[in-house]
Design a protein around this motif. Structure first.
Motif, PDB file in Angstrom:
ATOM      1  N   GLU A   4      71.516-108.841  89.434  1.00 13.62           N
ATOM      2  CA  GLU A   4      71.074-107.646  88.715  1.00 13.62           C
ATOM      3  C   GLU A   4      70.163-106.829  89.604  1.00 13.62           C
ATOM      4  O   GLU A   4      69.263-107.357  90.245  1.00 13.62           O
ATOM      5  N   ASP A   8      69.337-102.210  86.552  1.00 10.63           N
ATOM      6  CA  ASP A   8      69.994-102.925  85.460  1.00 10.63           C
ATOM      7  C   ASP A   8      68.970-103.609  84.565  1.00 10.63           C
ATOM      8  O   ASP A   8      69.083-103.596  83.341  1.00 10.63           O
ATOM      9  N   THR A   9      67.965-104.209  85.177  1.00  5.73           N
ATOM     10  CA  THR A   9      66.926-104.891  84.416  1.00  5.73           C
ATOM     11  C   THR A   9      66.131-103.893  83.580  1.00  5.73           C
ATOM     12  O   THR A   9      65.838-104.154  82.412  1.00  5.73           O
ATOM     13  N   ARG A  12      68.277-102.765  80.655  1.00  3.43           N
ATOM     14  CA  ARG A  12      68.365-103.805  79.630  1.00  3.43           C
ATOM     15  C   ARG A  12      67.073-103.887  78.822  1.00  3.43           C
ATOM     16  O   ARG A  12      67.108-103.981  77.588  1.00  3.43           O
TER      17      ARG A  12
END
Length: 76
Positions: A4, A8-9, A12
């Motif tokens: 990731e 992306d983190t 999320r």
């Protein structure tokens, strides 16, 4: 396993924050409905109605505001 990226983190975590807001608002609305259903006097019923209305407002406005604030691209 997938790797990731920090983007992306972050995406999320923002999605989880929006979902958590919606869940909290739903729980508040249910609490207000229970209060309205079980209350015997009008001030308590009024409090329940106020909680339901506040929860519905929270459910409708806050996730959209967060999504608008965190929108990718353009000027924020």
């Amino acid at each position: 396993m997938t790797d990731e990226t920090p983007d992306d983190t972050q995406a999320r975590n923002r999605w989880l924050a929006i979902v958590a807001t919606r869940i909290a608002a739903t729980a508040g609305a249910v609490l207000g409905l229970i209060l309205v259903a079980r209350a015997h006097d009008w001030p308590t019923k009024g409090l329940g109605v106020a909680i339901v209305l506040a929860a519905l407002y929270l459910m409708a406005v806050v996730p959209l505001a967060l999504a608008h604030r965190w929108r990718s691209g353009g000027d924020a």
